[in-house]
Scaffold this motif. Sequence first.
Motif, mmCIF file in Angstrom:
data_model
loop_
_atom_site.group_PDB
_atom_site.id
_atom_site.type_symbol
_atom_site.label_atom_id
_atom_site.label_comp_id
_atom_site.label_asym_id
_atom_site.label_seq_id
_atom_site.Cartn_x
_atom_site.Cartn_y
_atom_site.Cartn_z
ATOM 1 N N TYR A 189 -9.510 2.454 -5.753
ATOM 2 C CA TYR A 189 -9.587 3.640 -5.023
ATOM 3 C C TYR A 189 -10.529 4.687 -5.248
ATOM 4 C CZ TYR A 189 -5.354 2.298 -2.399
ATOM 5 O OH TYR A 189 -4.433 1.715 -1.523
ATOM 6 N N GLU A 190 -11.533 4.998 -4.245
ATOM 7 C CA GLU A 190 -12.320 6.437 -4.355
ATOM 8 C C GLU A 190 -11.433 7.414 -4.335
ATOM 9 O OE1 GLU A 190 -16.796 6.246 -3.262
ATOM 10 O OE2 GLU A 190 -15.743 7.255 -1.574
ATOM 11 N N ASN A 232 -6.201 -2.740 -7.224
ATOM 12 C CA ASN A 232 -7.103 -2.250 -6.275
ATOM 13 C C ASN A 232 -7.493 -0.831 -6.837
ATOM 14 O OD1 ASN A 232 -5.882 -3.910 -4.161
ATOM 15 N ND2 ASN A 232 -4.241 -2.708 -4.191
ATOM 16 N N GLN A 239 0.760 -1.272 -0.168
ATOM 17 C CA GLN A 239 0.053 0.035 0.132
ATOM 18 C C GLN A 239 0.849 1.234 -0.075
ATOM 19 O OE1 GLN A 239 -3.115 -0.386 2.924
ATOM 20 N NE2 GLN A 239 -4.313 1.242 2.182
ATOM 21 N N GLU A 262 -12.077 -1.870 -3.192
ATOM 22 C CA GLU A 262 -12.005 -3.146 -3.497
ATOM 23 C C GLU A 262 -10.907 -3.210 -4.114
ATOM 24 O OE1 GLU A 262 -15.078 -5.524 -6.919
ATOM 25 O OE2 GLU A 262 -15.232 -3.273 -6.447
ATOM 26 N N THR A 263 -10.660 -4.824 -4.460
ATOM 27 C CA THR A 263 -9.465 -5.507 -5.001
ATOM 28 C C THR A 263 -10.444 -6.399 -6.120
ATOM 29 O OG1 THR A 263 -8.087 -5.386 -3.234
ATOM 30 C CG2 THR A 263 -7.535 -7.228 -4.950
ATOM 31 N N TYR A 278 -8.231 2.772 -10.867
ATOM 32 C CA TYR A 278 -7.531 1.342 -11.007
ATOM 33 C C TYR A 278 -5.912 1.454 -10.656
ATOM 34 C CZ TYR A 278 -12.158 -0.446 -12.358
ATOM 35 O OH TYR A 278 -13.247 -0.836 -12.611
ATOM 36 N N TYR A 313 -8.557 9.588 -0.335
ATOM 37 C CA TYR A 313 -8.949 8.440 -0.969
ATOM 38 C C TYR A 313 -9.146 7.228 -0.074
ATOM 39 C CZ TYR A 313 -3.975 8.029 0.157
ATOM 40 O OH TYR A 313 -2.656 8.294 0.834
ATOM 41 N N THR A 314 -10.012 6.365 -0.553
ATOM 42 C CA THR A 314 -10.153 5.073 0.228
ATOM 43 C C THR A 314 -10.026 4.051 -0.553
ATOM 44 O OG1 THR A 314 -11.771 6.346 1.571
ATOM 45 C CG2 THR A 314 -11.890 4.090 1.753
ATOM 46 N N LYS A 315 -9.377 2.913 -0.465
ATOM 47 C CA LYS A 315 -9.533 1.762 -1.108
ATOM 48 C C LYS A 315 -10.673 0.901 -0.758
ATOM 49 C CE LYS A 315 -6.924 -2.710 -1.399
ATOM 50 N NZ LYS A 315 -5.807 -3.296 -0.942
ATOM 51 N N GLU A 325 1.093 2.791 -3.483
ATOM 52 C CA GLU A 325 -0.109 3.515 -3.653
ATOM 53 C C GLU A 325 -0.464 4.823 -3.024
ATOM 54 O OE1 GLU A 325 -2.813 -0.553 -4.629
ATOM 55 O OE2 GLU A 325 -2.634 0.256 -2.500
ATOM 56 N N GLU A 326 -0.044 4.863 -1.746
ATOM 57 C CA GLU A 326 -0.067 6.216 -1.091
ATOM 58 C C GLU A 326 0.870 7.161 -1.690
ATOM 59 O OE1 GLU A 326 0.177 4.952 2.781
ATOM 60 O OE2 GLU A 326 -1.793 3.973 3.028
#
Length: 139
Positions: A106-107, A104, A62, A86-87, A120, A82-84, A65-66
């Motif tokens: 992210y919203e 992954n 992660q 779903e995978t 994505y 942002y919030t993960k 990604e961050e």
Amino acid sequence: MFLSGSCISTKSTLKNVDDNAPVPRLSKNNTFIITEYSKDKKYGYNKDYPINIFYYNTYNEQLNEERFLNALAGPKGEKISYTKIETCCPFPSKRTAMGAGFLNIYEIRWEGQKKPILLYLNIYEKGYLKCPVGLSIKK
């Protein structure tokens, strides 16, 4: 045995993987340095065109990604959150012990936004890191 392997296609549908892409550089704020804007409206918004972050030598998947998301801002420079959520979307990969990678989702939100966007992200493959259409690079 046959059934367990049938969930993952043997051919990847990812369109923007590039093993020649440079390893991302870090800023003094521990975010990736992004200098280019994508012109492709699918980049990051479509499961076949994910943002390929590649977590080379990182034990916390992660983290990169961050590092990418923290380098972005809303379209007018707004601070994003942002919030993960779903995978999804398994694909074949030689970079995992199980032979498959996942994306992954992210919203992404910012103040004044009408509807959150979904990006994505792919930590298993390499690609050029760019700012997705509709977002900006954090100053």
